[in-house]
Design a protein around this motif. Sequence first.
Motif, PDB file in Angstrom:
ATOM      1  N   LEU A  15     -11.437 -15.987   1.653  1.00 28.24           N
ATOM      2  CA  LEU A  15     -10.586 -15.261   2.356  1.00 28.24           C
ATOM      3  C   LEU A  15      -9.277 -15.336   1.511  1.00 28.24           C
ATOM      4  CD1 LEU A  15     -11.222 -16.763   5.790  1.00 28.24           C
ATOM      5  CD2 LEU A  15     -11.852 -14.364   4.966  1.00 28.24           C
ATOM      6  N   VAL A  16      -8.999 -16.402   0.756  1.00 29.43           N
ATOM      7  CA  VAL A  16      -7.560 -16.137   0.096  1.00 29.43           C
ATOM      8  C   VAL A  16      -7.795 -15.164  -0.993  1.00 29.43           C
ATOM      9  CG1 VAL A  16      -6.123 -17.692  -1.395  1.00 29.43           C
ATOM     10  CG2 VAL A  16      -7.059 -18.743   0.625  1.00 29.43           C
ATOM     11  N   ALA A  17      -8.873 -15.222  -1.629  1.00 30.83           N
ATOM     12  CA  ALA A  17      -8.693 -13.784  -2.862  1.00 30.83           C
ATOM     13  C   ALA A  17      -8.927 -12.505  -2.112  1.00 30.83           C
ATOM     14  CB  ALA A  17     -10.194 -14.067  -3.568  1.00 30.83           C
ATOM     15  N   ASN A  18      -9.161 -12.368  -0.864  1.00 32.13           N
ATOM     16  CA  ASN A  18      -9.234 -11.249  -0.250  1.00 32.13           C
ATOM     17  C   ASN A  18      -7.883 -10.737   0.015  1.00 32.13           C
ATOM     18  OD1 ASN A  18     -12.202 -11.085  -0.508  1.00 32.13           O
ATOM     19  ND2 ASN A  18     -12.413 -11.544   1.736  1.00 32.13           N
ATOM     20  N   ALA A  19      -7.127 -11.886   0.411  1.00 30.06           N
ATOM     21  CA  ALA A  19      -5.682 -11.551   0.892  1.00 30.06           C
ATOM     22  C   ALA A  19      -5.037 -11.096  -0.366  1.00 30.06           C
ATOM     23  CB  ALA A  19      -5.240 -12.836   1.645  1.00 30.06           C
ATOM     24  N   ALA A  20      -5.336 -11.707  -1.313  1.00 26.06           N
ATOM     25  CA  ALA A  20      -4.503 -11.342  -2.638  1.00 26.06           C
ATOM     26  C   ALA A  20      -4.673  -9.823  -2.893  1.00 26.06           C
ATOM     27  CB  ALA A  20      -5.015 -12.252  -3.653  1.00 26.06           C
ATOM     28  N   PHE A  21      -6.222  -9.478  -2.820  1.00 23.62           N
ATOM     29  CA  PHE A  21      -6.416  -8.173  -2.959  1.00 23.62           C
ATOM     30  C   PHE A  21      -6.093  -7.207  -2.098  1.00 23.62           C
ATOM     31  CE2 PHE A  21      -9.497  -4.553  -2.148  1.00 23.62           C
ATOM     32  CZ  PHE A  21      -9.602  -4.075  -3.344  1.00 23.62           C
ATOM     33  N   PHE A  22      -5.774  -7.519  -0.901  1.00 27.36           N
ATOM     34  CA  PHE A  22      -4.936  -6.577   0.064  1.00 27.36           C
ATOM     35  C   PHE A  22      -3.606  -6.637  -0.195  1.00 27.36           C
ATOM     36  CE2 PHE A  22      -8.801  -7.507   2.945  1.00 27.36           C
ATOM     37  CZ  PHE A  22      -9.162  -6.119   3.003  1.00 27.36           C
ATOM     38  N   ILE A  23      -2.996  -7.713  -0.567  1.00 29.14           N
ATOM     39  CA  ILE A  23      -1.570  -7.341  -0.994  1.00 29.14           C
ATOM     40  C   ILE A  23      -1.153  -6.725  -1.970  1.00 29.14           C
ATOM     41  CG2 ILE A  23       0.407  -8.814  -1.999  1.00 29.14           C
ATOM     42  CD1 ILE A  23      -0.548 -11.607  -0.522  1.00 29.14           C
ATOM     43  N   GLN A  24      -2.042  -6.526  -3.126  1.00 33.35           N
ATOM     44  CA  GLN A  24      -2.170  -5.657  -4.119  1.00 33.35           C
ATOM     45  C   GLN A  24      -2.420  -4.167  -3.719  1.00 33.35           C
ATOM     46  OE1 GLN A  24      -5.228  -6.976  -6.600  1.00 33.35           O
ATOM     47  NE2 GLN A  24      -3.782  -8.697  -7.596  1.00 33.35           N
ATOM     48  N   LEU A  25      -2.922  -4.110  -2.635  1.00 35.14           N
ATOM     49  CA  LEU A  25      -3.041  -2.680  -2.194  1.00 35.14           C
ATOM     50  C   LEU A  25      -2.060  -2.233  -1.085  1.00 35.14           C
ATOM     51  CD1 LEU A  25      -6.923  -2.693  -1.481  1.00 35.14           C
ATOM     52  CD2 LEU A  25      -5.780  -1.525  -3.226  1.00 35.14           C
ATOM     53  N   GLY A  26      -1.162  -3.284  -0.725  1.00 36.68           N
ATOM     54  CA  GLY A  26      -0.025  -2.933  -0.029  1.00 36.68           C
ATOM     55  C   GLY A  26      -0.409  -3.136   1.439  1.00 36.68           C
ATOM     56  N   GLU A  27      -1.519  -3.580   1.746  1.00 35.41           N
ATOM     57  CA  GLU A  27      -2.089  -3.836   3.195  1.00 35.41           C
ATOM     58  C   GLU A  27      -1.833  -5.545   3.673  1.00 35.41           C
ATOM     59  OE1 GLU A  27      -4.020  -1.717   4.861  1.00 35.41           O
ATOM     60  OE2 GLU A  27      -4.161  -0.202   3.310  1.00 35.41           O
ATOM     61  N   THR A  28      -0.543  -5.490   3.984  1.00 34.00           N
ATOM     62  CA  THR A  28       0.100  -6.772   4.460  1.00 34.00           C
ATOM     63  C   THR A  28      -0.698  -7.255   5.694  1.00 34.00           C
ATOM     64  OG1 THR A  28       2.157  -6.217   3.488  1.00 34.00           O
ATOM     65  CG2 THR A  28       2.051  -8.014   5.193  1.00 34.00           C
ATOM     66  N   GLU A  29      -1.010  -6.240   6.540  1.00 28.48           N
ATOM     67  CA  GLU A  29      -1.718  -6.988   7.933  1.00 28.48           C
ATOM     68  C   GLU A  29      -2.998  -7.630   7.518  1.00 28.48           C
ATOM     69  OE1 GLU A  29      -2.385  -7.826  11.458  1.00 28.48           O
ATOM     70  OE2 GLU A  29      -0.697  -7.461  10.923  1.00 28.48           O
ATOM     71  N   LYS A  30      -3.766  -6.801   6.533  1.00 28.38           N
ATOM     72  CA  LYS A  30      -5.193  -7.259   6.241  1.00 28.38           C
ATOM     73  C   LYS A  30      -5.076  -8.737   5.514  1.00 28.38           C
ATOM     74  CE  LYS A  30      -7.500  -2.813   6.637  1.00 28.38           C
ATOM     75  NZ  LYS A  30      -8.162  -1.862   5.473  1.00 28.38           N
ATOM     76  N   ALA A  31      -3.924  -8.686   4.742  1.00 29.83           N
ATOM     77  CA  ALA A  31      -3.762  -9.801   3.934  1.00 29.83           C
ATOM     78  C   ALA A  31      -3.487 -10.831   5.029  1.00 29.83           C
ATOM     79  CB  ALA A  31      -2.502  -9.742   2.885  1.00 29.83           C
ATOM     80  N   LEU A  32      -2.740 -11.052   5.821  1.00 25.61           N
ATOM     81  CA  LEU A  32      -2.216 -12.030   6.727  1.00 25.61           C
ATOM     82  C   LEU A  32      -3.400 -12.509   7.654  1.00 25.61           C
ATOM     83  CD1 LEU A  32       1.300 -10.758   7.618  1.00 25.61           C
ATOM     84  CD2 LEU A  32       0.684 -12.863   6.071  1.00 25.61           C
ATOM     85  N   VAL A  33      -4.264 -11.294   7.925  1.00 27.31           N
ATOM     86  CA  VAL A  33      -5.541 -11.570   8.774  1.00 27.31           C
ATOM     87  C   VAL A  33      -6.114 -12.668   8.079  1.00 27.31           C
ATOM     88  CG1 VAL A  33      -7.397 -10.719   9.807  1.00 27.31           C
ATOM     89  CG2 VAL A  33      -5.136  -9.657  10.355  1.00 27.31           C
ATOM     90  N   ASN A  34      -6.581 -12.150   6.827  1.00 30.05           N
ATOM     91  CA  ASN A  34      -7.372 -13.051   6.079  1.00 30.05           C
ATOM     92  C   ASN A  34      -6.809 -14.576   5.637  1.00 30.05           C
ATOM     93  OD1 ASN A  34      -9.746 -11.870   4.367  1.00 30.05           O
ATOM     94  ND2 ASN A  34      -8.383 -10.397   5.206  1.00 30.05           N
ATOM     95  N   LEU A  35      -5.385 -14.735   5.563  1.00 31.71           N
ATOM     96  CA  LEU A  35      -5.053 -16.011   5.403  1.00 31.71           C
ATOM     97  C   LEU A  35      -4.957 -16.884   6.796  1.00 31.71           C
ATOM     98  CD1 LEU A  35      -1.860 -15.057   3.070  1.00 31.71           C
ATOM     99  CD2 LEU A  35      -3.938 -16.231   2.555  1.00 31.71           C
TER     100      LEU A  35
END
Length: 75
Positions: A15-35
Amino acid sequence: QYLLKQPSKSDKENLVANAAFFIQLGETEKALVNLESALANRDETLPIINADSRFDLIRNEKRFVEIIRKIGLQK
């Protein structure tokens, strides 16, 4: 410098790697959900977010700050 890369099949559970990926895409909400899911699942890789520069863009988000507080890494 990190390159934008989609999580590999083995990363799907990270989930941490997924969050980093979503941050790079500008998908803050998805990143935070993963974290938040990583926190709920007691992911042993979660503390790395405190030092990993990939999380700099969301470091001031209230939910991110709360995650850092809950894992005991606040300043």
